[in-house]
Write an enzyme that holds these catalytic residues in place. Structure first.
Site, PDB file in Angstrom:
ATOM      1  N   HIS A 144       0.850  -1.176   0.000  1.00  0.00           N
ATOM      2  CA  HIS A 144       0.000   0.000   0.000  1.00  0.00           C
ATOM      3  C   HIS A 144       0.895   1.238   0.000  1.00  0.00           C
ATOM      4  CE1 HIS A 144       0.624  -0.068   4.408  1.00  0.00           C
ATOM      5  NE2 HIS A 144       0.321   1.213   4.370  1.00  0.00           N
TER       6      HIS A 144
ATOM      7  N   TYR B 261       4.421   1.727  14.354  1.00  0.00           N
ATOM      8  CA  TYR B 261       4.661   2.719  13.311  1.00  0.00           C
ATOM      9  C   TYR B 261       4.012   4.049  13.667  1.00  0.00           C
ATOM     10  CZ  TYR B 261       0.135   1.065  11.455  1.00  0.00           C
ATOM     11  OH  TYR B 261      -1.173   0.690  11.299  1.00  0.00           O
TER      12      TYR B 261
END
Length: 154
Positions: free
Chosen positions: A54, A122
């Site tokens: 992605h 993240y």
């Protein structure tokens, strides 16, 4: 296939160990990698899982794998970038701790290596908006990227 993609940055992480364990800073507001804080997230994946690909049009990511091991694959999709169309591979995890800055427009994904799950933490410069998600999916085996996820033994 380990070229460097324009704008991708890494930051080695240092463990400070003693007889009680260790301490390690991950990301600070004064780090050169850090732009604007949007969100911090955590995900766990089982061995052999591939989460790819992605990319984002407005969002930058900073990835860290505190446990387990991962093969991270990046593919530059930014027209006009000096590394447009190039793919790079990073091996990240608990035995090789570092931060990986992934700029917007660079497709990214990973495969969990080894026999135990991998955890990714993240950071993004934008918070996720379910009404207008800045996430564009590409199949892990997309022929335009052409990455072979097979592990080969010599």
């Amino acid at each position: 296939m380990t070229s460097t993609i324009e704008g991708v940055q890494t930051k080695p992480l240092v463990r400070h160990s003693d007889d009680r364990g260790f301490f390690m800073e991950i990301l600070r507001e004064d780090d050169a990698l850090f732009g604007r804080f949007g969100q911090a997230s955590l995900s766990m994946s089982f061995p052999g899982v591939i989460k790819a690909f992605h990319y984002h049009k407005r969002q930058d990511d900073i990835w860290f794998f505190p446990s387990g091991h991962a093969q991270v694959v990046l593919h530059d999709m930014r027209a006009g970038s000096p590394t447009y169309g190039q793919t790079s591979v990073h091996y990240m995890g608990e035995d090789h701790p570092y931060l990986l800055f992934i700029p917007r427009g660079v497709a990214h994904g990973y495969r969990v290596l080894g026999v135990k799950p991998a955890t990714i933490v993240y950071f993004t410069n934008l918070a996720y908006d379910p009404g207008q998600p800045d996430e564009y999916r590409i199949a892990y085996d997309d022929p335009a990227i052409g990455f072979d996820w097979t592990t080969r033994f010599r």
